[in-house]
Every structure is written in structure tokens, then in C-alpha cells.
Design a protein around this motif. Structure first.
Motif, PDB file in Angstrom:
ATOM      1  N   UNK A   1      -9.532  -5.856  -8.454  1.00 21.91           N
ATOM      2  CA  UNK A   1      -8.698  -5.534  -9.610  1.00 21.91           C
ATOM      3  C   UNK A   1      -7.517  -6.499  -9.688  1.00 21.91           C
ATOM      4  N   UNK A   2      -7.022  -6.776 -10.909  1.00 28.16           N
ATOM      5  CA  UNK A   2      -5.800  -7.584 -11.032  1.00 28.16           C
ATOM      6  C   UNK A   2      -4.640  -6.882 -10.342  1.00 28.16           C
ATOM      7  N   UNK A   3      -3.815  -7.600  -9.593  1.00 26.61           N
ATOM      8  CA  UNK A   3      -2.726  -6.970  -8.835  1.00 26.61           C
ATOM      9  C   UNK A   3      -1.780  -6.142  -9.699  1.00 26.61           C
ATOM     10  N   UNK A   4      -1.415  -6.654 -10.867  1.00 25.22           N
ATOM     11  CA  UNK A   4      -0.480  -5.918 -11.728  1.00 25.22           C
ATOM     12  C   UNK A   4      -1.079  -4.580 -12.148  1.00 25.22           C
ATOM     13  N   UNK A   5      -2.362  -4.586 -12.507  1.00 27.10           N
ATOM     14  CA  UNK A   5      -3.032  -3.345 -12.897  1.00 27.10           C
ATOM     15  C   UNK A   5      -3.098  -2.374 -11.723  1.00 27.10           C
ATOM     16  N   UNK A   6      -3.348  -2.903 -10.533  1.00 21.97           N
ATOM     17  CA  UNK A   6      -3.405  -2.044  -9.341  1.00 21.97           C
ATOM     18  C   UNK A   6      -2.045  -1.413  -9.052  1.00 21.97           C
ATOM     19  N   UNK A   7      -0.972  -2.164  -9.255  1.00 24.57           N
ATOM     20  CA  UNK A   7       0.377  -1.617  -9.055  1.00 24.57           C
ATOM     21  C   UNK A   7       0.653  -0.498 -10.050  1.00 24.57           C
ATOM     22  N   UNK A   8       0.272  -0.723 -11.312  1.00 24.08           N
ATOM     23  CA  UNK A   8       0.465   0.307 -12.343  1.00 24.08           C
ATOM     24  C   UNK A   8      -0.320   1.566 -11.997  1.00 24.08           C
ATOM     25  N   UNK A   9      -1.560   1.391 -11.556  1.00 26.17           N
ATOM     26  CA  UNK A   9      -2.392   2.531 -11.183  1.00 26.17           C
ATOM     27  C   UNK A   9      -1.765   3.292 -10.012  1.00 26.17           C
ATOM     28  N   UNK A  10      -1.193   2.564  -9.051  1.00 27.78           N
ATOM     29  CA  UNK A  10      -0.557   3.214  -7.901  1.00 27.78           C
ATOM     30  C   UNK A  10       0.616   4.077  -8.342  1.00 27.78           C
TER      31      UNK A  10
END
Length: 386
Positions: free
Chosen positions: A92-101
Motif C-alpha cells: 500500500x502507499x505509505x500515506x494511505x497506510x498512515x491514514x488507515x492507521x
């Protein structure tokens, strides 16, 4: 000045004890080890406090309403584990993963808040169960990997390992000073238009001048090492945003009203349950983002992430900084000041090669002192009828 003196007489000391304590701690450790106030060590200190400080910022919301959240550390662990698994294992793109977290953390807080308000489960027991459950969930998310490393040159790692040029600090100081003067003038104009008395500007100017001087001094110090740490800037930015939310919005006033007297707030038409659910949701969201910063700083997530003394330090920071355990009192800056105290003690003890046992004893003593001061202040306000 008369107003501030009256507050001191009634036991409302505000941030004064914390600031004085921080000065004393800094002087003692600087005398014991000349490297304590060096640019390199202060930069390291800022990196050490950012992630736990963000978690402490979320704890402030729960303490203000007179409750507690013991699951914040575990929430930071499981959400950061989910972020790293999504990024490293699933691409997953890192920014998207941060948002999901962060969204995952918000969902956990919403879940806690709904159970607390709808079923009446005490927050201590509820979040203690959450501490254990989300810790187990973290182990399930990590699976057999145990430890998952983060690329050193990736987006996630850059959050806690990037430094900015010093001119940004000077710009921030100028913007803050201009905004402070503008706010003071607009407030005075608003009061004149409504026929209200206008307070002298001296107190506001002294306070804003002191904050501006601190920003400039910090910029000069950090510029003598590698620059201004991005994670510190993120932490302080969140502190300012939360301060605006608590002191400058209707929701913030409702939060303090619920913490001061929930029944009176309910009779005033405030949806007490909704306010409490939002408080738990924000707390877990900030815990999740604190976990992201911790993973960024360590370049990894493992089974111990979110554990150890992270939760205790987050709660202690909020209380030491001036947030009341009895509800109804607190500020965003309490998380910053309290975290500076805890970080300074830990960092200074490391420079002196002291064991963890000594650090725990001193941190515990500082926490007890903060609670005693809070209790005395509460008695003073009760005696004065405030």
C-alpha cells in the motif's frame, strides 16, 4: 496582574510549577553533565518526546471529562502494526497506510466510547480490557514476523528523521507574533463594540513575547545541529490545533462543562454522551498517530511497540503538565510541558548513566508531586467558591 495574583491565592498555579520545575531540572543536569543543554542533546530530546507526547495530547481529552484511557499504548501499537503490514507486506502507499492507521484508531475510540456511554461500563475497566485485547490483536497482525522493518528512505521514516532549515523557525516566530498581536487587537475591538471593559494589553504582550522568544531560541539551538526536527514541529502543531479546539470552539467549552459537572451540563442541554464518545475517539486517533511517529523513529514495528512505559509516561505527562485527574481542567500545553519534564528527567539520567530504576523513582515522585499540587489547588478553589 490582580487577576493572576488572585488565582495564585486560591491555589490555581497554572503552568508555573511545571515551568519552574523544568528550569530546575535543566540547571541540575547541566551542572552534572555539560552536554545536557547542547544542541545535539536537545535535538535528541525533541525526537524522544514527540511520539509519546502526541499520545499524551489525546489523554488530555479523556482526563478533561473526568475519565481515563488505559488502552492508548496498545492502540498505538496495533495501529502502527497495521500500517506497516499494509505498507511492507501488501504494498500500500505509505500515506494511505498512515491514514488507515489513524482511522483504525478512531474506530477503536468510537467503539470504546459507545460501550462506555451506552452500557455504563467504567472507563478504567473498559480500557484496561482494551489494553489487553488490542495488545493481543497486535500480535495477531504481526503474525510470525515479530519485527517488520521500515525502509530508511521511505515516507514513514521521514516523519521522525527529517530536519528542516532554520529559516522555517524564524517564519513561525514571525507568524505567531503577528497572529498574537492581531488576536489581541481584535479581542479589544470586539469588547469595545459591545460596551465591555477592555483589559490592559500588558499581560498578553508579555506572554506572547515570551512564547516568541522561546521559538526564536529553539530555532537558534536546533540550527546549530542538523536543523529543526520535523516530528517536533508536528507535535507542537498538534498542540496548537488542540489548544484552539479546547479553548476556542463550542465543543471545547462543552468538554470542560461535562468534566466539571456532567449533570449540570446535561440540564444545560449538552449531549453529554456524544461529547464523551468524541473525546474517546479523538484520544485513540492521536494514540494511533503517536504510534506512527514511534514506528518512524525506530524504523520498525515489533511485538513490544506501544508497550513498556509508553502509556504511563503519556498519562504522567498530561497530569504533570497540569491536567486534572478530577476532570474539568486541562490544556493542550500540559501535554507538551509534562512531556518535556519526563523527557528531560529520562534524558538527563541517561547522560549520567543511571539505571531505569532511578528514572522510574524520580518520574513517580514528580507525578505524585503534580497530583498533590492539583489536589491542593482543587481545595483552594472549593474554599474560595470558584
Amino acid at each position: 496582574m490582580r487577576e493572576r495574583v488572585q488565582r495564585l491565592r486560591t491555589g490555581d498555579l497554572g503552568p508555573l510549577p511545571v515551568i519552574l520545575g523544568l528550569v530546575v531540572i535543566s540547571v541540575i543536569f547541566q551542572i552534572a553533565n555539560g552536554r545536557f543543554l547542547s544542541p545535539q542533546n536537545l535535538s535528541n530530546l525533541s525526537l524522544q518526546i514527540a511520539s509519546t507526547g502526541v499520545i499524551a495530547l489525546g489523554i488530555v481529552f479523556v482526563l478533561v471529562i473526568g475519565e481515563i484511557d488505559l488502552s492508548a499504548g496498545s492502540v498505538s501499537g496495533i495501529t502502527s502494526a497495521a500500517m506497516v503490514v499494509l505498507t511492507i507486506n501488501h504494498g500500500w502507499p505509505p500515506v494511505l497506510a498512515i491514514v488507515v492507521a489513524v482511522v483504525f484508531g478512531a474506530a477503536i475510540g468510537l467503539f470504546h466510547g459507545m460501550i462506555f456511554t451506552k452500557l455504563g461500563v467504567p472507563s478504567f475497566v473498559l480500557t484496561l480490557g482494551g489494553l489487553l485485547a488490542w495488545q493481543g490483536g497486535q500480535l495477531l497482525v504481526l503474525g510470525n514476523h515479530g519485527t517488520i522493518n521500515i525502509p530508511y528512505d521511505g515516507t514513514i521514516a521521514s516523519l521522525a528523521n527529517t530536519t528542516l532549515q532554520s529559516w522555517i523557525g524564524y517564519v513561525i516566530a514571525a507568524v505567531y507574533a503577528s497572529a498574537a498581536v492581531g488576536r489581541t487587537c481584535l479581542t479589544a475591538r470586539w469588547r469595545r463594540e459591545r460596551g465591555l471593559a477592555v483589559r490592559p494589553f500588558t499581560g498578553d504582550l508579555v506572554r506572547d513575547g515570551a512564547v516568541t522568544a522561546v521559538i526564536l531560541a529553539a530555532t537558534v539551538v536546533f540550527s546549530r545541529w542538523h536543523g529543526i526536527p520535523l516530528s517536533l514541529l508536528i507535535f507542537v502543531g498538534l498542540v496548537v490545533a488542540v489548544d484552539v479546539l479546547l479553548r476556542g470552539t463550542t465543543f471545547g467549552r462543552k468538554l470542560f462543562a461535562v468534566g466539571g459537572n456532567a449533570e449540570a451540563a446535561r440540564r444545560a442541554g449538552i449531549q453529554v454522551g456524544t461529547v464523551k464518545v468524541i473525546a474517546f475517539t479523538i484520544a485513540s486517533s492521536l494514540a494511533a498517530f503517536g504510534g506512527v511517529l514511534a514506528a518512524s523513529r525506530l524504523f520498525a514495528v515489533n511485538q513490544a511497540s506501544g508497550g513498556s512505559d509508553i502509556l504511563l509516561n503519556a498519562i504522567a505527562a498530561a497530569v504533570i503538565g497540569g491536567t486534572s485527574l478530577f476532570g474539568g481542567r486541562g490544556s493542550a500545553y500540559s501535554a507538551l510541558l509534562g512531556m518535556l519534564v519526563i523527557g528531560a528527567v529520562s534524558n538527563g539520567m541517561d547522560l549520567l548513566n543511571q539505571t531505569s530504576a532511578v528514572k522510574y523513582v524520580i518520574t513517580g515522585a514528580v507525578l505524585v508531586a503534580a497530583v498533590v499540587i492539583d489536589s491542593l489547588a482543587r481545595r483552594g478553589r472549593a474554599a474560595s467558591g470558584r
